[in-house]
Design a protein around this motif. Structure first.
Motif, PDB file in Angstrom:
ATOM      1  N   ARG A  15       0.829  -1.129  -0.054  1.00  0.00           N
ATOM      2  CA  ARG A  15       0.018   0.043  -0.135  1.00  0.00           C
ATOM      3  C   ARG A  15       0.783   1.102   0.039  1.00  0.00           C
ATOM      4  N   TYR A  16       2.146   1.341   0.732  1.00  0.00           N
ATOM      5  CA  TYR A  16       2.867   2.237   0.829  1.00  0.00           C
ATOM      6  C   TYR A  16       3.123   2.479  -0.791  1.00  0.00           C
ATOM      7  N   LEU A  17       3.748   1.672  -1.543  1.00  0.00           N
ATOM      8  CA  LEU A  17       4.055   1.972  -2.657  1.00  0.00           C
ATOM      9  C   LEU A  17       3.023   2.334  -3.911  1.00  0.00           C
ATOM     10  N   ALA A  18       1.731   1.798  -3.571  1.00  0.00           N
ATOM     11  CA  ALA A  18       0.645   2.226  -4.316  1.00  0.00           C
ATOM     12  C   ALA A  18       0.494   3.886  -4.004  1.00  0.00           C
ATOM     13  N   VAL A  19       0.801   4.295  -2.858  1.00  0.00           N
ATOM     14  CA  VAL A  19       0.650   5.808  -2.871  1.00  0.00           C
ATOM     15  C   VAL A  19       1.659   6.547  -3.509  1.00  0.00           C
ATOM     16  N   TRP A  20       2.993   5.995  -3.677  1.00  0.00           N
ATOM     17  CA  TRP A  20       3.938   6.527  -4.544  1.00  0.00           C
ATOM     18  C   TRP A  20       3.617   6.561  -5.999  1.00  0.00           C
ATOM     19  N   ASN A  21       2.888   5.426  -6.513  1.00  0.00           N
ATOM     20  CA  ASN A  21       2.460   5.441  -7.762  1.00  0.00           C
ATOM     21  C   ASN A  21       1.207   6.138  -8.212  1.00  0.00           C
ATOM     22  N   GLU A  22       0.429   6.591  -7.356  1.00  0.00           N
ATOM     23  CA  GLU A  22      -1.068   7.074  -7.462  1.00  0.00           C
ATOM     24  C   GLU A  22      -0.680   8.498  -8.252  1.00  0.00           C
ATOM     25  N   ALA A  23      -0.785   8.742  -9.397  1.00  0.00           N
ATOM     26  CA  ALA A  23      -0.571   9.745 -10.220  1.00  0.00           C
ATOM     27  C   ALA A  23      -1.752  11.067  -9.816  1.00  0.00           C
ATOM     28  N   ASP A  24      -2.908  10.340  -9.528  1.00  0.00           N
ATOM     29  CA  ASP A  24      -4.024  11.597  -9.365  1.00  0.00           C
ATOM     30  C   ASP A  24      -3.688  12.034  -7.829  1.00  0.00           C
ATOM     31  N   PRO A  25      -3.703  13.375  -7.951  1.00  0.00           N
ATOM     32  CA  PRO A  25      -3.297  14.232  -6.382  1.00  0.00           C
ATOM     33  C   PRO A  25      -4.648  13.864  -5.529  1.00  0.00           C
ATOM     34  N   ALA A  26      -5.641  13.977  -5.692  1.00  0.00           N
ATOM     35  CA  ALA A  26      -6.826  13.793  -4.983  1.00  0.00           C
ATOM     36  C   ALA A  26      -6.693  12.394  -4.459  1.00  0.00           C
ATOM     37  N   ALA A  27      -6.666  11.375  -5.353  1.00  0.00           N
ATOM     38  CA  ALA A  27      -6.576  10.091  -5.001  1.00  0.00           C
ATOM     39  C   ALA A  27      -5.508   9.691  -4.118  1.00  0.00           C
ATOM     40  N   ARG A  28      -4.349  10.274  -4.460  1.00  0.00           N
ATOM     41  CA  ARG A  28      -3.080  10.215  -3.638  1.00  0.00           C
ATOM     42  C   ARG A  28      -3.311  10.598  -2.397  1.00  0.00           C
ATOM     43  N   GLY A  68       5.706   9.557 -15.190  1.00  0.00           N
ATOM     44  CA  GLY A  68       5.581   8.417 -16.124  1.00  0.00           C
ATOM     45  C   GLY A  68       6.393   7.082 -15.357  1.00  0.00           C
ATOM     46  N   LEU A  69       7.299   7.140 -14.372  1.00  0.00           N
ATOM     47  CA  LEU A  69       7.783   6.080 -13.923  1.00  0.00           C
ATOM     48  C   LEU A  69       7.084   5.503 -12.851  1.00  0.00           C
ATOM     49  N   GLU A  70       7.231   3.994 -12.391  1.00  0.00           N
ATOM     50  CA  GLU A  70       6.535   3.604 -11.546  1.00  0.00           C
ATOM     51  C   GLU A  70       7.657   2.863 -10.444  1.00  0.00           C
ATOM     52  N   PHE A  71       6.997   2.836  -9.228  1.00  0.00           N
ATOM     53  CA  PHE A  71       7.891   2.128  -8.302  1.00  0.00           C
ATOM     54  C   PHE A  71       7.101   0.501  -8.208  1.00  0.00           C
ATOM     55  N   THR A  72       8.371  -0.417  -7.978  1.00  0.00           N
ATOM     56  CA  THR A  72       8.043  -1.727  -7.896  1.00  0.00           C
ATOM     57  C   THR A  72       8.595  -2.261  -6.650  1.00  0.00           C
ATOM     58  N   LEU A  73       8.068  -3.217  -5.887  1.00  0.00           N
ATOM     59  CA  LEU A  73       8.537  -3.660  -4.698  1.00  0.00           C
ATOM     60  C   LEU A  73       9.278  -5.031  -4.573  1.00  0.00           C
ATOM     61  N   GLY A  74      10.320  -4.713  -4.086  1.00  0.00           N
ATOM     62  CA  GLY A  74      11.159  -6.147  -3.847  1.00  0.00           C
ATOM     63  C   GLY A  74      10.651  -6.958  -2.752  1.00  0.00           C
ATOM     64  N   PRO A  75      11.450  -8.005  -2.453  1.00  0.00           N
ATOM     65  CA  PRO A  75      10.938  -8.984  -1.201  1.00  0.00           C
ATOM     66  C   PRO A  75      10.552  -8.039   0.224  1.00  0.00           C
ATOM     67  N   VAL A  76       9.680  -8.391   1.239  1.00  0.00           N
ATOM     68  CA  VAL A  76       9.459  -7.671   2.240  1.00  0.00           C
ATOM     69  C   VAL A  76       9.997  -8.656   3.263  1.00  0.00           C
ATOM     70  N   ASP A  77      10.935  -8.225   4.298  1.00  0.00           N
ATOM     71  CA  ASP A  77      11.205  -8.961   5.379  1.00  0.00           C
ATOM     72  C   ASP A  77      10.901  -8.093   6.690  1.00  0.00           C
ATOM     73  N   ALA A  78      10.242  -8.849   7.394  1.00  0.00           N
ATOM     74  CA  ALA A  78       9.258  -8.160   8.517  1.00  0.00           C
ATOM     75  C   ALA A  78       9.363  -8.928   9.907  1.00  0.00           C
ATOM     76  N   HIS A  79       9.294  -8.127  10.998  1.00  0.00           N
ATOM     77  CA  HIS A  79       9.040  -8.712  12.289  1.00  0.00           C
ATOM     78  C   HIS A  79       8.456  -7.588  13.175  1.00  0.00           C
ATOM     79  N   HIS A  80       7.724  -7.908  14.220  1.00  0.00           N
ATOM     80  CA  HIS A  80       7.128  -6.931  15.132  1.00  0.00           C
ATOM     81  C   HIS A  80       6.434  -6.024  14.202  1.00  0.00           C
ATOM     82  N   ASP A  81       6.750  -4.840  14.461  1.00  0.00           N
ATOM     83  CA  ASP A  81       6.132  -3.769  13.680  1.00  0.00           C
ATOM     84  C   ASP A  81       6.811  -3.218  12.732  1.00  0.00           C
TER      85      ASP A  81
END
Length: 125
Positions: A15-28, A68-81
Motif C-alpha cells: 500500500r505504501y508503494l501504491a501511494v507513491w504510484n498514484e498519479a492523481d493528486p486527490a486519490a493520492r 511516467g515512472l513507477e515503483f515496484t516492490l522487492g521482497p519484504v522482510d518483517a518482524h514485530h512492527d
C-alpha cells in the motif's frame, strides 16, 4: 506492538508503494490519509518530512521529477512492527533508474508511523 503479522506488513509495504504510484493528486491524498498516521515521518538522504501534508507534498515532488515512472516492490522482510524492503523506480517493465531500500515502522493502528529510506542507485551518481 506485537499485533501485526508478517502478512499485514507485506500488505502495508504494498500500500505504501501504491501511494507513491498514484498519479492523481486527490486519490493520492486519500491514500496518504488512509495509509499514513497523522504525525508520520519520512526521512531519506534527500528529504525529511513530518505529517501527512509533508508526505503528500514529497511524493508529488518525486512524481514531478520522475514523470511516467513507477515503483515496484522487492521482497519484504518483517518482524514485530517493522518491515524492510528494496524498491525500484523505472519505466514499466524496464530497467530501473533508481533503486532504494526502505525501513517502514507501523504504528499501533496499523498505519505507517515512519519510514527511513536509503538510495542505493540514483541517476548520475
Amino acid at each position: 506492538m506485537t499485533g501485526l503479522q508478517r502478512l499485514d506488513l507485506q500488505q502495508l509495504a504494498e500500500r505504501y508503494l501504491a501511494v507513491w504510484n498514484e498519479a492523481d493528486p486527490a486519490a493520492r491524498r486519500a491514500l496518504v490519509d488512509e495509509v499514513w498516521a497523522e504525525d508520520a515521518g519520512y526521512t531519506d538522504p534527500l528529504a525529511a518530512v513530518t505529517g501527512r501534508d509533508g508526505v503528500d507534498a514529497l511524493i508529488g515532488a518525486a512524481q514531478a521529477q520522475f514523470p511516467g515512472l513507477e515503483f515496484t516492490l522487492g521482497p519484504v522482510d518483517a518482524h514485530h512492527d517493522i518491515a524492510r524492503f528494496t524498491w525500484h523506480l523505472g519505466p514499466a517493465g524496464g530497467e530501473p533508474l533508481v533503486v532504494g531500500f526502505d525501513v517502514l515502522v507501523a504504528g499501533p493502528d496499523g498505519r505507517i508511523a515512519s519510514v527511513y529510506g536509503f538510495l542505493d542507485r540514483v541517476p548520475g551518481a
